[in-house]
Enzyme design. Structure first.
Site, mmCIF file in Angstrom:
data_model
loop_
_atom_site.group_PDB
_atom_site.id
_atom_site.type_symbol
_atom_site.label_atom_id
_atom_site.label_comp_id
_atom_site.label_asym_id
_atom_site.label_seq_id
_atom_site.Cartn_x
_atom_site.Cartn_y
_atom_site.Cartn_z
ATOM 1 N N CYS A 82 2.613 -46.711 73.916
ATOM 2 C CA CYS A 82 2.237 -45.317 73.674
ATOM 3 C C CYS A 82 1.532 -44.727 74.885
ATOM 4 O O CYS A 82 0.918 -43.660 74.788
ATOM 5 C CB CYS A 82 1.353 -45.219 72.430
ATOM 6 S SG CYS A 82 -0.165 -46.195 72.534
ATOM 7 N N ASP A 124 3.883 -54.617 71.503
ATOM 8 C CA ASP A 124 3.565 -53.208 71.273
ATOM 9 C C ASP A 124 2.046 -53.057 71.276
ATOM 10 O O ASP A 124 1.407 -52.939 70.232
ATOM 11 C CB ASP A 124 4.149 -52.752 69.932
ATOM 12 C CG ASP A 124 3.863 -51.287 69.635
ATOM 13 O OD1 ASP A 124 3.465 -50.553 70.562
ATOM 14 O OD2 ASP A 124 4.033 -50.878 68.466
ATOM 15 N N CYS A 158 -6.530 -23.806 66.690
ATOM 16 C CA CYS A 158 -6.406 -25.243 66.428
ATOM 17 C C CYS A 158 -6.139 -25.989 67.727
ATOM 18 O O CYS A 158 -5.362 -25.544 68.564
ATOM 19 C CB CYS A 158 -5.276 -25.494 65.438
ATOM 20 S SG CYS A 158 -4.867 -27.232 65.210
ATOM 21 N N CYS A 201 0.072 -25.918 58.674
ATOM 22 C CA CYS A 201 0.391 -26.770 59.818
ATOM 23 C C CYS A 201 1.873 -27.121 59.836
ATOM 24 O O CYS A 201 2.441 -27.555 58.823
ATOM 25 C CB CYS A 201 -0.440 -28.046 59.765
ATOM 26 S SG CYS A 201 -0.089 -29.218 61.094
ATOM 27 N N GLN A 223 3.420 -45.942 62.566
ATOM 28 C CA GLN A 223 4.107 -45.012 63.457
ATOM 29 C C GLN A 223 4.106 -43.622 62.828
ATOM 30 O O GLN A 223 4.285 -43.470 61.628
ATOM 31 C CB GLN A 223 5.535 -45.486 63.721
ATOM 32 C CG GLN A 223 5.626 -46.808 64.469
ATOM 33 C CD GLN A 223 5.134 -46.716 65.904
ATOM 34 O OE1 GLN A 223 5.046 -45.628 66.474
ATOM 35 N NE2 GLN A 223 4.818 -47.864 66.497
ATOM 36 N N CYS A 260 3.509 -21.573 65.267
ATOM 37 C CA CYS A 260 2.472 -21.800 64.259
ATOM 38 C C CYS A 260 1.389 -20.732 64.349
ATOM 39 O O CYS A 260 0.904 -20.410 65.441
ATOM 40 C CB CYS A 260 1.850 -23.190 64.452
ATOM 41 S SG CYS A 260 0.546 -23.562 63.263
ATOM 42 N N CYS A 272 -2.098 -28.839 68.807
ATOM 43 C CA CYS A 272 -0.858 -28.722 69.580
ATOM 44 C C CYS A 272 -1.141 -28.058 70.924
ATOM 45 O O CYS A 272 -1.587 -26.910 70.966
ATOM 46 C CB CYS A 272 0.181 -27.904 68.816
ATOM 47 S SG CYS A 272 0.761 -28.709 67.306
#
Length: 404
Positions: free
Chosen positions: A362, A336, A64, A141, A241, A58, A67
């Site tokens: 998560c 969850d 940015c 992106c 999700q 990218c 990531c």
């Protein structure tokens, strides 16, 4: 100038050298140098690169903060994330088989929260630079679905109309069957004049729905999400999700875990991500802390065809977890919870007579902590599915069945 050799990665993806010294976007085995500021080398120069280092795909990667792992090969990231899960379990003396990792593709992310700022010349929409308040535009992106990046001009227009030069706004943008669903926070107070202007902009840019600081401005088309056979319209900005493939990987584990159960309870059910697909085969009681989510789930179930009975209950499971006598009415459970896990509810599950549980998380750390409690109560952990919905990030999700 300080020279250091990276020994390992921390849970946030930073390279760690002896000291400890931290350096972002480095890899184990690399020799680096740079100016040491406290315990961090902010801009390391790579003297000896790792064979796992790749050219970030990218063009926004340096500015940015979205990531953290684009400099690492996909196989390395997959192995590292699996090791993060394994280490979290091992810390509690839990040995588990990993059933592999499901990694979402580029341009698959269907939900994101963008930062927006009004400027002298217009507006800026994007993500923050690493450890910074600097906002970076990300028109190309590689994470976001094209429908979301196509909404950036709409977000810029919304920031110009409803933003203040003194503050920053955020917009949760979600891909839906009917178009992009936008929920803005931090804008000017909503009055009649602003409401009319916002509604006009939503129409000009083809937005399905626009909400402003929790208030619905306009719904041109119902922003439908498909959960199994049911069409659900979540509340503005509601949790979803991140990718469809990631959701499917988690759902596969959940459905296998509760297969054959006549009655299932879904704890922290949200808008029905698992409830409604499972209702194709089992009666489900869905429990969630937000009434708006329960209403959306119930409406979706009532309009769907071919589903078994679904009941809903609005309840704060952190303060008022389901007790053993309530849990004992069910043949299986799904849980969850948010990142903090569900200590109170897990304790009640451990004390109940439940024998089957589908567990989604998560956060591998809270997942391992909660699994340890269930293990001590006689549950056995099945193969753990690792899911990487947030590609190139340090985020990782897991799902597994537990039985006793």
């Amino acid at each position: 100038m300080t020279e250091a050799t990276i020994m390992r990665l921390g849970h946030l993806g930073d390279g760690i050298a002896e000291g400890p010294i931290f350096a972002a976007r480095t890899l184990p085995g690399e020799v680096i140098e740079g100016t040491l500021d406290g315990d961090r080398i902010a801009s390391p120069r790579i003297l000896t690169p790792s064979p796992n280092r790749v050219r970030p795909p990218c063009r926004h990667v340096r500015a940015c903060g979205g990531c953290a792992m684009q400099h690492a090969a996909d196989d390395f990231v997959a192995g590292w994330k699996s090791d993060v899960v394994r280490a979290a379990l091992t810390a509690h003396g839990i040995s588990a088989d990993l059933a592999g990792i499901e990694t979402s593709l580029p341009h698959e992310r269907r939900r994101a929260t963008m930062s927006m700022r009004r400027t002298k010349k217009g507006a800026l929409v994007g993500f923050h630079a690493p450890r910074s308040d600097v906002l970076t535009a990300v028109p190309d992106c590689l994470l976001l679905h094209p429908d979301l990046t196509a909404s950036f001009p709409a977000l810029e227009a919304l920031a110009v109309l409803g933003g203040s030069r003194k503050g920053e706004m955020s917009a949760t943008i979600t891909q839906s069957i009917a178009g992009v669903d936008v929920a803005v926070n931090g804008g000017k107070p909503l009055d009649r004049h602003l409401e009319v202007g916002l509604a006009q902009l939503a129409g000009e840019h083809g937005l399905a729905r626009l909400a402003w600081d929790g208030e619905l401005v306009v719904e041109r088309h119902a922003p439908v999400q498909l959960f199994g056979k049911a069409q659900v319209v979540p509340p503005p900005g509601a949790f979803l999700q991140a990718t469809k493939s990631g959701e499917q990987a988690l759902l596969t584990v959940v459905r296998d875990a509760v297969q054959g159960a006549r009655r299932v309870v879904d704890l922290f059910a949200g808008c029905g991500t698992f409830t409604l697909p499972v209702a194709q085969d089992s009666e489900v009681h869905a429990v969630e802390g937000l009434e708006s989510m329960m209403s959306a789930l119930d409406a979706g179930w009532r309009k769907a065809q071919g589903l078994k009975h679904v009941s809903t209950e609005t309840r704060d499971l952190f303060r008022r977890p389901l007790l053993p006598d309530e849990l004992n009415r069910f043949d299986a459970a799904i849980i969850d919870p948010p990142r903090a896990g569900a200590e109170a509810q897990i304790a009640e599950i451990a004390a109940s007579k439940l024998t089957r549980l589908a567990m989604v998380s998560c956060n591998p750390v809270s997942f391992a902590r909660d699994v340890a409690v269930l293990r001590d109560a006689g549950f056995k952990l099945g193969p753990v599915q690792v899911v990487d919905q947030f590609r190139w990030s340090t985020h990782v999700e897991v799902a597994a069945a537990l039985t006793r």
